[in-house]
Design an enzyme around this catalytic site. Structure first.
Site, PDB file in Angstrom:
ATOM      1  N   CYS B  96       0.833  -1.210   0.000  1.00  0.00           N
ATOM      2  CA  CYS B  96       0.000   0.000   0.000  1.00  0.00           C
ATOM      3  C   CYS B  96       0.872   1.267   0.000  1.00  0.00           C
ATOM      4  O   CYS B  96       1.608   1.469  -0.948  1.00  0.00           O
ATOM      5  CB  CYS B  96      -0.959  -0.062   1.196  1.00  0.00           C
ATOM      6  SG  CYS B  96      -2.397   1.012   1.003  1.00  0.00           S
ATOM      7  N   ARG B 131     -11.908   6.512  -3.313  1.00  0.00           N
ATOM      8  CA  ARG B 131     -10.979   5.662  -2.597  1.00  0.00           C
ATOM      9  C   ARG B 131     -11.328   4.190  -2.833  1.00  0.00           C
ATOM     10  O   ARG B 131     -12.494   3.823  -2.846  1.00  0.00           O
ATOM     11  CB  ARG B 131     -11.090   5.999  -1.113  1.00  0.00           C
ATOM     12  CG  ARG B 131      -9.957   5.496  -0.276  1.00  0.00           C
ATOM     13  CD  ARG B 131     -10.007   6.080   1.139  1.00  0.00           C
ATOM     14  NE  ARG B 131      -8.956   5.443   1.904  1.00  0.00           N
ATOM     15  CZ  ARG B 131      -7.695   5.870   1.909  1.00  0.00           C
ATOM     16  NH1 ARG B 131      -7.363   6.960   1.263  1.00  0.00           N
ATOM     17  NH2 ARG B 131      -6.765   5.224   2.597  1.00  0.00           N
ATOM     18  N   HIS B 201      -3.639  -6.038   1.642  1.00  0.00           N
ATOM     19  CA  HIS B 201      -3.290  -6.188   3.046  1.00  0.00           C
ATOM     20  C   HIS B 201      -4.288  -7.125   3.697  1.00  0.00           C
ATOM     21  O   HIS B 201      -5.143  -7.682   3.040  1.00  0.00           O
ATOM     22  CB  HIS B 201      -3.136  -4.834   3.746  1.00  0.00           C
ATOM     23  CG  HIS B 201      -4.389  -4.081   3.997  1.00  0.00           C
ATOM     24  ND1 HIS B 201      -4.744  -2.963   3.270  1.00  0.00           N
ATOM     25  CD2 HIS B 201      -5.367  -4.263   4.907  1.00  0.00           C
ATOM     26  CE1 HIS B 201      -5.884  -2.506   3.734  1.00  0.00           C
ATOM     27  NE2 HIS B 201      -6.303  -3.268   4.722  1.00  0.00           N
TER      28      HIS B 201
END
Ligand SMILES: [Zn+2]
Lengths: 419, 269
Positions: B96, B131, B201
């Site tokens: 990330c 996002r 993640h």
């Protein structure tokens, strides 16, 4: 304290309408109904919160963890001096607060739990309040989690003239920063324990180092304020470095001892001495289902709530010693945050030596985490199955349950909300 | 420093700046998978402001918010200890924000491009797209010999792999880099260590133990198939993977609608 003025007609109508809707939603089994009712009342009268708080002693409790329990302790302490209104069940945004105050008698004090993001808005609507700031840490990763931004908004809010006094945790650098501009701060030493979200200095971005004596920024000198109330080992509170008060609470754990120290400092500010407040605080033994013991198929299950890494760290401190088995339950619904990767920030290694059963909708995420923590564990789909599986590994038909938010609410529904 | 002939050092870099999404777990997963195989391992957490060791075999960078990300990039520089470790053969997993700073440039909290570490051939930009938050499912490129990769993503930036980059694979569900690919690999094949960036993640290596073993095999200079199997641990990971793969491919997360990059390209809602 001046008696509160009668509410204008419009506010009374709004409160009445809110009550009627709350009643109807209770009948319709939509939960306690207080939030639904408060929403309707606010829509009818946006100035309602100001009018309902006018002329009362208002104490606002906020922080990432411990709000509901601290508010319950505060309510007990303040009740030794007169009637107290409280949003005791954790409905901690303006609608829930309005619902709680709409039911309160005139002049009653108010012990209010407020969601950390709503503190500035609520403070804008009150004329005078004491603010109890517990802690700030990461919570619900997939929401716009920015602990630091909350600290900034608190800092601005604390400087407002309505804030008479702030009772602040001196051991949380973010709280210390937030309270720094307030007119009067009573610092409470609670013992440092969660440092993951506080290593960057809120004042300058430098590095904060923690040691046994406290914390300090290595760049700008921002450091732990000297507390006038401090939690000492053995769950004693030391006042002004002299008087020692034994807490002897009805609630388990270090975190609750810290919450109680904050409450003693807040009550003292209203002239309620610890010797007066403590007996009432000791009667609090469960809070919205937390810490209560339920019977599940003959097994005694003590119910603990933990919503985030700092909360889990606190809950692990509350566990009975091994070999008492543990049921750990994880969901990842919207109210929990959809991303449970925070499980890797919880020190599950501390459960080594206990048998743990993972349950909840994200039990497999937890099982993998426990595997890498090298904790002996099993996996069960239902609460009943998990309790039976855990109890089989213990020796006294008793288990400790730690569940995150929606898992905890589901289990409360299952075992019955009233003990 | 550890003796590299006998002990494998796993370094988690700047957990105080880049540890938002439990990414420290990646270090623990590598450490335990070495230990469980009888290979001595040290797990080191190196906070920002501390000297970065140059002689470890594995380095990990995790996710973080904009300001800490920029600070981490500033500390690591464009020719620092991490660069020398990679020159000497160390393997890096960057997740990330960690991947973004390893690239040529990345956006700061104002959206202005900042110089990255230059360890990956990619550029990360801010776009007006929302996002990317949700389950991410990736079909790994054949070169890795990996099953589908599962993770959670949560990032605002979009990453454009450059001409010399290989990607980790193609996105089956979620957003990833933003162009249908996911992740960026730097594999120079000349003795320099490999650097792998990803938006997965969860943490990634807990959900994808086979990917953990690929990284370990790179660091140890062997084939992943030559690593001893860990059947008990991986049966448990398989149970988790089955649930997450089905959640991602169903196109919904426990009842919440989830649009994939394909849905957006074809303007389905
Ligand atoms: Zn500082």
């Amino acid at each position: 304290m001046a008696p509160s003025a009668p509410l204008p007609l419009r506010s009374r109508a709004a409160v009445a309408a809110g009550r009627a809707v709350a009643g109807a939603s209770k009948v319709a089994r939509l939960g306690t109904g207080s939030v639904v009712g408060g929403n309707v009342a606010l829509r009818l009268d946006p100035g309602l919160l100001r009018r309902l708080t006018a002329g009362r002693r208002i104490v606002i409790v906020s922080g990432t963890n411990g709000k509901t329990t601290t508010t319950a302790l505060l309510r007990a302490a303040l009740a030794t001096a007169g009637p107290v209104a409280s949003n005791a069940l954790g409905a901690n945004m303006p609608p829930g607060i309005v619902a709680a105050l709409g039911r309160a008698e005139p002049g009653a004090a108010a012990a209010l739990e407020v969601d950390e993001r709503w503190v500035p808005a609520v403070l804008e609507a009150v004329d005078s309040a004491t603010l109890v700031l517990l802690n700030l840490s990461r919570d619900q990763l997939d929401r716009s989690h920015e602990v630091r931004k909350i600290a900034e908004t608190w800092r601005a809010a604390c400087a407002a003239p309505a804030v008479q006094r702030v009772i602040a945790n001196a051991d949380d650098p973010l709280v210390a920063w937030a309270a720094g501009d307030a007119a009067e701060v009573v610092w409470v030493g609670t013992g440092g324990w969660w440092t993951l979200d506080a290593s960057g200095c809120p004042a300058c971005g430098g590095r904060i180092v923690f040691d046994a004596d406290g914390w300090a920024c290595t760049a700008c000198g921002f450091s732990r304020p000297e507390p006038s109330w401090a939690l000492a080992p053995g769950h004693e509170v030391v006042v002004h470095g002299e008087e020692r008060i034994e807490l002897d609470l009805g609630l388990p754990g270090r975190a609750n001892a810290a919450n109680a120290a904050m409450v003693l400092a807040a009550a003292d500010g209203y002239g309620i001495a610890p010797a007066h407040a403590l007996p009432a605080m000791r009667t609090v033994q469960s809070v919205a289902g937390r810490y209560r013991t339920a019977d599940i198929d003959g097994v005694s299950v003590r119910m603990l709530l933990a919503k985030n890494p700092a909360g889990w760290q606190e809950a692990i401190d509350m566990l009975a010693p091994p070999p008492r088995p543990v049921v750990a339950a994880i969901n990842a619904r919207i109210a929990d945050g959809r991303d449970p990767s925070w499980l890797w920030d919880v020190p599950y290694e501390r459960l080594a030596g206990r048998y743990v059963v993972a349950t909840g909708e994200r039990r497999h995420d937890l099982a993998v985490r426990l595997r890498y923590a090298q904790v002996d564990h099993g996996v069960a789909e239902s609460l009943d199955g998990a309790v039976a599986m855990a109890a089989a590994e213990g020796d006294d038909d008793a288990v400790d349950l730690i569940a995150n938010y929606t898992a905890f609410q589901d289990y409360l529904d299952q075992v019955g909300r009233e003990p | 420093m550890t003796d590299r002939s006998s002990t494998v050092a796993v370094v988690v870099l700047f957990p105080d700046l880049l540890g938002t999404y439990g990414d420290g777990g990646n270090g623990l997963v590598l450490h335990r998978r070495l230990q469980w195989r009888g290979i001595a391992s040290d797990l080191l957490e190196v906070p920002s402001g501390s000297p970065v060791p140059e002689t470890a075999q594995l380095y990990l960078l995790g996710g973080g918010e904009d300001a800490p990300q920029t600070e981490a990039a500033r500390e690591l520089g464009t020719d620092g200890p991490l660069h020398r470790a990679v020159e000497a053969g160390a393997v890096v997993l960057a997740v990330c924000a960690g991947m973004q700073i390893c690239g040529v440039s990345f956006p700061d909290n104002q959206g202005r491009p900042q110089e990255g570490l230059g360890l990956l051939d990619c550029v990360t930009v801010k776009t007006d797209e929302p996002r990317a938050v949700g389950e991410l499912l990736v079909d790994a490129d054949d070169r890795f010999g990996l099953p589908p990769l599962t993770g959670f993503e949560n990032h605002g930036g979009r990453t454009r792999p450059g001409p010399s980059a290989t990607t980790l694979g193609g996105v089956r569900a979620g957003v990833g880099n933003g162009d249908g690919t996911e992740g960026v690999l730097a594999d120079h094949g000349d003795g320099r260590g490999k650097v792998l960036g990803t938006y997965l993640h969860g943490p990634a290596l807990a959900r994808n133990p086979a990917l953990a073993d690929v990284l370990l095999a790179w660091a140890l200079g062997m084939a992943p198939a030559d690593l001893a199997p860990l059947p008990e641990a991986d049966a448990e990971a398989d149970a988790l993977r089955a649930v997450r793969l089905s959640a991602a491919t169903r196109g919904n997360l426990d009842g919440v609608a989830h649009r994939t990059w394909r849905d957006r390209l074809t303007r389905r809602s």
